[in-house]
Scaffold this active site. Structure first.
Site, short mmCIF file in Angstrom:
data_model
loop_
_atom_site.label_atom_id
_atom_site.label_comp_id
_atom_site.label_asym_id
_atom_site.label_seq_id
_atom_site.Cartn_x
_atom_site.Cartn_y
_atom_site.Cartn_z
N CYS A 262 0.82 -1.22 0.00
CA CYS A 262 0.00 0.00 0.00
C CYS A 262 0.85 1.27 0.00
CB CYS A 262 -0.88 0.03 1.25
SG CYS A 262 -1.92 -1.37 1.44
N1 SAJ Z 1 6.65 2.19 8.59
C1 SAJ Z 1 7.67 3.02 9.02
N2 SAJ Z 1 7.38 3.95 9.96
C2 SAJ Z 1 6.13 4.09 10.50
C3 SAJ Z 1 5.12 3.23 10.03
C4 SAJ Z 1 5.39 2.28 9.09
O1 SAJ Z 1 8.80 2.93 8.56
O2 SAJ Z 1 5.94 4.93 11.36
C5 SAJ Z 1 6.94 1.20 7.56
C6 SAJ Z 1 6.63 -0.23 7.99
O3 SAJ Z 1 7.76 -0.82 8.58
C7 SAJ Z 1 6.28 -0.90 6.66
C8 SAJ Z 1 5.65 0.23 5.86
O4 SAJ Z 1 6.08 1.45 6.47
O5 SAJ Z 1 7.42 -1.35 6.01
C9 SAJ Z 1 4.13 0.18 5.84
O6 SAJ Z 1 3.75 0.05 7.18
P1 SAJ Z 1 2.19 0.19 7.58
O7 SAJ Z 1 2.10 0.06 9.06
O8 SAJ Z 1 1.62 1.37 6.93
O9 SAJ Z 1 1.60 -1.16 7.01
P2 SAJ Z 1 0.66 -1.45 5.80
O10 SAJ Z 1 1.38 -1.39 4.52
O11 SAJ Z 1 -0.02 -2.72 6.16
O12 SAJ Z 1 -0.38 -0.26 5.81
C10 SAJ Z 1 -1.69 -0.53 6.17
C11 SAJ Z 1 -2.44 0.42 5.31
N3 SAJ Z 1 -3.80 0.00 5.27
C12 SAJ Z 1 -4.43 0.07 4.08
O13 SAJ Z 1 -3.89 0.45 3.08
C13 SAJ Z 1 -5.82 -0.38 4.05
C14 SAJ Z 1 -2.37 1.83 5.84
O14 SAJ Z 1 -3.40 2.62 5.24
C15 SAJ Z 1 -2.55 1.89 7.33
O15 SAJ Z 1 -2.34 3.24 7.74
C16 SAJ Z 1 -1.50 1.02 7.98
O16 SAJ Z 1 -1.80 -0.33 7.56
C17 SAJ Z 1 -1.57 1.13 9.49
O17 SAJ Z 1 -2.03 2.16 9.97
O18 SAJ Z 1 -1.08 0.20 10.13
#
Ligand code: SAJ
Length: 426
Positions: A262
Site C-alpha cells: 500500500c
Molecule cells: N513504517 C515506518 N514507519 C512508520 C510506520 C510504518 O517505517 O511509522 C513502515 C513499515 O515498517 C512498513 C511500511 O512502512 O514497512 C508500511 O507500514 P504500515 O504500518 O503502513 O503497514 P501497511 O502497509 O499494512 O499499511 C496498512 C495500510 N492499510 C491500508 O492500506 C488499508 C495503511 O493505510 C494503514 O495506515 C497502515 O496499515 C496502518 O495504519 O497500520
C-alpha cells in the site's frame, strides 16, 4: 440487499478478498471466491488459509466461501467485489492489468442488474476511464444493466483490533441507485460507519490520500533520522516526546525502509495520474525518494560501524533478521529487506537471513543458528521474536555490530555489552 437471496462473488482471494469473502459468509450471503491460483482455491475449500492472519485463522474454518478458478461463477452473482492487486512496475509506474482482466471477466459473465464494486486501490479516474468503458463497450448501460461502485479496501495486515468486520468504509458510485445499493451492502457486512461520497472519484481519492498521508509522515521522520544522526539526537525519543502532546501530532517512526503493497505504492498512482492532467506532485515525489533511500542509508550505517572496527564489509559475516515488510506478518511485498540484500550483494557481502514468518526464504532456519554464524546483524523487521532476544545472547555469540533498522532493540543494554549499536536516527 436481501441477504438470503443475494449471491456474492469476491474476485481475488488475498489479504483483502479472503477476509471479505469470509465476512460475507458470516453475514449470511452465499459467497463465491474467484482466484486464478488453484492451490489457493483448494486450500480455502479445505478451510485452510493460505495467509497468516488471525481473523482468517479464527473464521475461515467455519465460514468458508465456495472458492473456484472458474470465472463462470460470476454469472450467478448479484454482488461482485474486485479485490485484485494494484502494483507498480520497476519504474514505479502503476500496473492496472489485474484490475482490467478482472473487470473483463465480469463483463464476459455479468448477470444483468448486478452491483460491481472495485475495492482495489486505484487513482481517481480509474472507474470512469477504465472500468466503466469496458462495460459500455460490451453494450451494458451503467446504472441500468450494471451498477458500479468503488469502496477502497482498508485491511491492515496483522492488526489485532481493526479488521474487515469493523473498519469504517467510504463508497462512491456513478449513480444514486448504485450508491444506495453499495452503501446498503456494506452496512450489512461492516459494524462501522459507511460514508457515501460525492462521486466515485472522491471515493478513489480517499484511499490514495490516506496512504500518501502516511508515506509523507514516514518520510518526514526518516529525514529527521538522517539529520539527528549527525546531531547526536535520538529521534525515537524525540517522536515519543512529541507524542505527549495530546492534539495535532501523530507519531511515525524512521526505519530501514517502507514496504508493503500500500504505502510505497499508492502515491505513485496519484503522481502519475495528476501528471497526465498537468500537475506535478513534487512533495509526494520527494517523500518517495526519501523513503526509497532508507535501505541504502541502512547499509551505509553498517559500513560506518564496521569501519570503526576496521572490518571490511566484504569478508565480514552479516546476518539480516527479517524478510517480511512489517512486524509479525508473512507478507514480503515491497519489503525493504530485498533492497538491503541487493546492496549487500553489490558490496560482495556473503549474508545470511532468518525470518520466522518466511522460513522458506530464510537461508538459515533458526535464530540461534544464525546468531552463531555471523559477526554483524541488521534488524530489518521488528518481529516479536527479535525484540525479545536477551542482549546477552548477542554477546555470547560474538556479535560485534548491530544495525537496528526498526529501532526496536534496547540500545543502552547492547552498548553496555561493548557491542556497536546503530539505529536509524538513534
Ligand atoms: N513504517 C515506518 N514507519 C512508520 C510506520 C510504518 O517505517 O511509522 C513502515 C513499515 O515498517 C512498513 C511500511 O512502512 O514497512 C508500511 O507500514 P504500515 O504500518 O503502513 O503497514 P501497511 O502497509 O499494512 O499499511 C496498512 C495500510 N492499510 C491500508 O492500506 C488499508 C495503511 O493505510 C494503514 O495506515 C497502515 O496499515 C496502518 O495504519 O497500520
Amino acid at each position: 440487499m436481501e441477504q438470503k437471496k443475494a449471491k456474492v462473488c469476491v474476485i481475488g482471494l488475498g489479504y483483502v478478498g479472503l477476509p471479505l469473502a469470509v465476512r460475507c459468509v458470516e453475514k449470511g450471503y452465499e459467497t463465491f471466491g474467484l482466484d486464478m491460483d488453484k492451490n489457493k482455491v483448494d486450500l480455502i475449500n479445505q478451510g485452510k488459509s493460505p495467509i497468516e492472519e488471525k481473523f482468517l485463522a479464527d473464521n475461515l474454518p467455519t465460514h468458508r466461501p465456495k472458492a473456484t478458478t472458474d470465472e463462470k461463477i460470476i454469472e450467478q452473482s448479484d454482488v461482485i467485489l474486485i479485490c485484485v492487486p494494484t502494483p507498480v512496475d520497476d519504474l514505479y509506474m502503476p500496473d492496472l492489468s489485474p484490475v482490467i482482466s478482472a473487470t473483463k471477466a465480469v463483463v464476459r459473465n455479468l448477470k444483468k442488474g448486478a452491483l460491481v464494486v472495485l475495492e482495489s486501490t486505484v487513482n481517481p479516474g480509474v472507474s470512469e476511464e477504465i472500468v466503466k468503458p469496458l462495460f459500455e463497450e460490451a453494450g451494458f448501460k451503467v446504472g441500468k444493466d450494471v451498477f458500479i461502485a468503488h469502496c477502497p479496501e482498508r485491511i491492515n495486515p496483522g492488526d489485532p483490533k481493526w479488521n474487515v468486520t469493523n473498519i469504517p468504509r467510504v463508497v462512491g458510485s456513478f449513480d444514486k441507485q448504485g450508491l444506495a445499493t453499495a452503501v446498503k451492502f456494506y452496512e450489512s457486512i461492516v459494524d462501522g460507519a459507511i460514508r457515501p461520497m460525492k462521486s466515485i472519484r472522491e471515493a478513489e481519492a480517499v484511499k490514495i490520500v490516506e496512504n500518501s498521508f502516511r508515506d509523507i509522515n514516514i518520510a518526514f521522520v526518516n529525514e529527521l533520522a538522517k539529520s539527528f544522526d549527525k546531531l547526536g539526537i535520538d529521534v525515537k525519543d524525540v517522536v515519543l516526546g512529541a507524542s505527549t502532546k495530546p492534539f495535532a501530532f501523530m507519531p511515525h517512526f524512521p526505519s530501514c525502509g517502507v514496504g508493503g503493497h500500500c504505502i510505497p505504492v499508492d502515491p505513485y498512482y496519484l503522481i502519475e495520474r495528476a501528471k497526465k492532467s498537468g500537475f506535478d506532485h513534487k512533495f509526494l515525489k520527494i517523500a518517495r525518494e526519501i523513503n526509497n533511500s532508507m535501505p541504502s542509508y541502512t547499509v551505509e550505517i553498517l559500513q560506518d560501524a564496521l569501519n570503526e572496527l576496521r572490518l571490511p564489509m566484504k569478508g565480514t559475516k552479516i546476518g539480516v533478521l527479517g524478510i517480511s515488510y512489517k512486524a509479525n506478518v508473512d507478507d514480503t511485498r515491497e519489503s525493504p529487506t530485498f533492497k538491503i540484500l541487493t546492496l549487500l550483494g553489490e558490496h560482495g557481502v556473503k549474508y545470511d537471513t532468518y525470518d520466522p514468518h518466511i522460513l522458506k526464504r530464510s537461508t538459515i532456519k533458526t535464530l540461534p543458528a544464525l546468531l552463531k554464524k555471523v559477526d554483524a546483524l541488521i534488524i530489518a523487521t521488528d518481529h516479536k521474536e527479535f525484540k525479545e532476544i536477551d542482549p546477552r545472547i548477542f554477546k555470547q555469540n560474538g556479535i560485534k555490530v548491530i544495525i537496528d533498522g526498526k529501532n526496536c532493540l534496547d540500545k543502552d543494554a547492547i552498548k553496555k555489552l561493548g557491542i556497536i549499536y546503530k539505529g536509524i536516527g538513534r
